[in-house]
Design an enzyme around this catalytic site. Sequence first.
Site, PDB file in Angstrom:
ATOM      1  N   GLU A 504       0.805  -1.223   0.000  1.00  0.00           N
ATOM      2  CA  GLU A 504       0.000   0.000   0.000  1.00  0.00           C
ATOM      3  C   GLU A 504       0.839   1.274   0.000  1.00  0.00           C
ATOM      4  OE1 GLU A 504      -2.545  -0.636   3.355  1.00  0.00           O
ATOM      5  OE2 GLU A 504      -3.045  -2.631   2.591  1.00  0.00           O
ATOM      6  N   LYS A 616       5.487  -1.170   2.142  1.00  0.00           N
ATOM      7  CA  LYS A 616       4.823  -1.411   3.420  1.00  0.00           C
ATOM      8  C   LYS A 616       4.900  -2.890   3.764  1.00  0.00           C
ATOM      9  CE  LYS A 616       0.467  -0.868   5.937  1.00  0.00           C
ATOM     10  NZ  LYS A 616      -0.987  -0.618   5.844  1.00  0.00           N
TER      11      LYS A 616
END
Length: 829
Positions: A504, A616
């Site tokens: 993300e 991430k």
Amino acid sequence: MIDRDRFPVDPWRLIETSFDLDDAGVTETLFTVGNGYLGMRGNHPEGRHAHEQGTFINGFHETFPIRHAEQAYGFAEVGQTIINAPDAKVMRIYVDDEPLTFDLADVREYERVLDLRDGVLRRRLEWVTPSGKHVRVDFDRMVSFEERHLSIMSVEVTVLDADAPVTVSCQIVNRQDGEDVYGGTPMAHRKHPMDPRKTERFAERVLEPQDFWQDKLRAALSYRVAESHMTIAVAADHVVTTENAYSSRTLVEPDIAKNVFRFQAKAGVPIRVEKFVSYHTSGTGVPARELVDRCRRTLDRAMASGYCAHLRAQRAWLDAFWDRSDVRIGGRDDLQQAVRWCLFQLAQAAARADGQGIAAKGITGSGYSGHYFWDTEIYVLPFLAYTTPQWALNALRMRVLMLPAARKRAHQLTEAGALYPWRTINGEEASAYYAAGTAQYHINADVCFALAKYVRATGDREFLYRDGVDIAVETARLWSTLGFWRRRDGVEEFHIHGVTGPDEYTTVVNDNLFTNVMARFNLRFAARTVREMEELDGEVYRRMVARLDLDPAEPEAWERAAEAMHIPYSPQLGIHPQDEVFLEKEVWDLERTPPGLRPLLLHFHPLVIYRYQVLKQADVVLALFLQGNQFTPEEKLADFEYYDPLTTGDSTLSTVVQSILAAEVGYQELAQDYFERSLFVDLADLHHNAADGVHVASAGGVWTALVAGFGGLRDDDGLSFDPRLPAGWDELAYVVHWHGTRLDIALRTDEMIVAAGGGEDVTFTVRGVAYTVAAGDTVTAPLADQGPVIAGRPTLRELIGERREDGTLLAASVPTTETTTIDVIAADD
């Protein structure tokens, strides 16, 4: 990673030896008891000083309009969030009219234990009252696995050295629509107000009172949810056992019911109060009054059996669970304790979900608003499929039931087939931030992958042909319209643009490798399933064609797109780029990023993060694991060494995958390090948000890291093993079920032993050598070693100075507001 004086090692119990208000939220999560339908956080029964007074029911939610700063067509419109069910945990104690409350009480002895073998939370303490009286208080709480709608709790109070008046106040409280009865806002809503991992709050009343009454020692409250129109009822009844004289009084109002017992306690004479509680809910318009009747019937049956009978049933249920699910680590009781705690969390999240989803936090907290994500399919379903297939089937049924909403969502986004929501409770997309939400089209392939995983493990083609094929076909149809064709150097390629992968920190890109690789699998699986149905069961095939209006030419088109799927690759760097432009970005210097700036999402605007090569969570590396037979060992090693230094681990989903690939390619010590970090995500609160609930997907990933990482299990092309027993482990033993046959597997330094239970013969390979084990027999495969060994870990410094495709050099930095001189790179540099 844990204070072992406070939380001592015990392979079957989580033990707390002292109470600390500072981490009350974390311990509330760690000591939650639940069954997949009903969850009760580990709040103390006195009902004060809680981080979150949580009682949660799977799927019980409120809806609300999503207010976008700027609206656009197709944005998610209706949000959903889990809400607090009425809290029946409260059992307050008073001696000499002085309350037992932990901020003031003189507690001389204290122990709280979650027993993983019988699923009971127990607390034992000795309290010295302000008048000097010594009081022993024993408390138990259980949420039944056998009886989905039942919880039982008890408190036993003994004034050890004097006579004294004792009061036990048992309550049901609607906390959703008010603050704590003592005032104040729960701590859960005070920290990180912008944290997207938190749940929403409501200014308006959520639970509208319906029936409420008292009948002797039984009380009931019921409600209708204001906007979602769900209904709920909770009823409680009590059994008092004591030789002391006592009286009782009751109170019932729309938002509280009390049964108060007043005893004239004699020294050394115990007082015992048992509280039987039942919850029933409905999302289909069942009137609250009928749910109250269901609670009555549950309590009648439960109380007729008695408390001890339910304890025995709970133990028997868990004995069976551990027999088919336990993973044993020889010589490491500290790791064993944490592993079993994680596996127990999976049972608490999935066992009695019974067709509901498995939320990211299960029913242990309100984090992530109680939403279901793709996490379930990738990280939890493998455990379920290989240990308790019925639970996996129940979870997949939820996705079948969501197909109408997924078809509607695909149409909104101008695509064919179905598009599953990135986050949801009721089947509708609930993510207000489409770039990191709806754009994660890979959810379709993840659901299809879980379906295929279940079928591979169980051989259940009856479900596949009856219901699962609808998932496969509709998800494949989406890829056929989302993707498009391009001709490059005389070769036709199929591309997918404008998507977000699992990472993300990189959004809305072209040809995300994970998405393309998983879409290719999805297309192939759908085509193969349709062709098998046509060949093996013509009548079922014809019904499916009619039901889905399938064009006979569609499977061929899916296969053609799959074979032509563009898989990004950089010959210059010898790796697979995460997407088409990922390598053009600057590199984020994680090694020099201060710990105080982690996780990045809480300290940097998304646009800042999106401009960098920084992850991430593992993205390409996850593809290397899930579709490992599509990559060579050399490619896996090169990709792992490139992406590992770029991965922040800001997601709890990351380290389990990094552990698996590290073990496979040879970074054995690093694999152990990543595994232990995954193992203690919640127990050591490594991401500082365990107070919001258990990271259920991470717990599922722990099982996968053990069985697929160190155990080396793969099922891409039949059942195979390539084990990697960590140094310092005497043995790794686990159970899997393959097409109905139980396999008990024990991995040691020089051998792998496979024992088969009843069922069919099972053929498998160990490092390319084929074996067959017959029912009731044992096969031993010798092992020369535990695979390749590479010292240390990949570092960012090793990447610096490498040249991109355009000839520019890779350099690393941390975003800053300081002005710098812009280097001019000559064309021949």
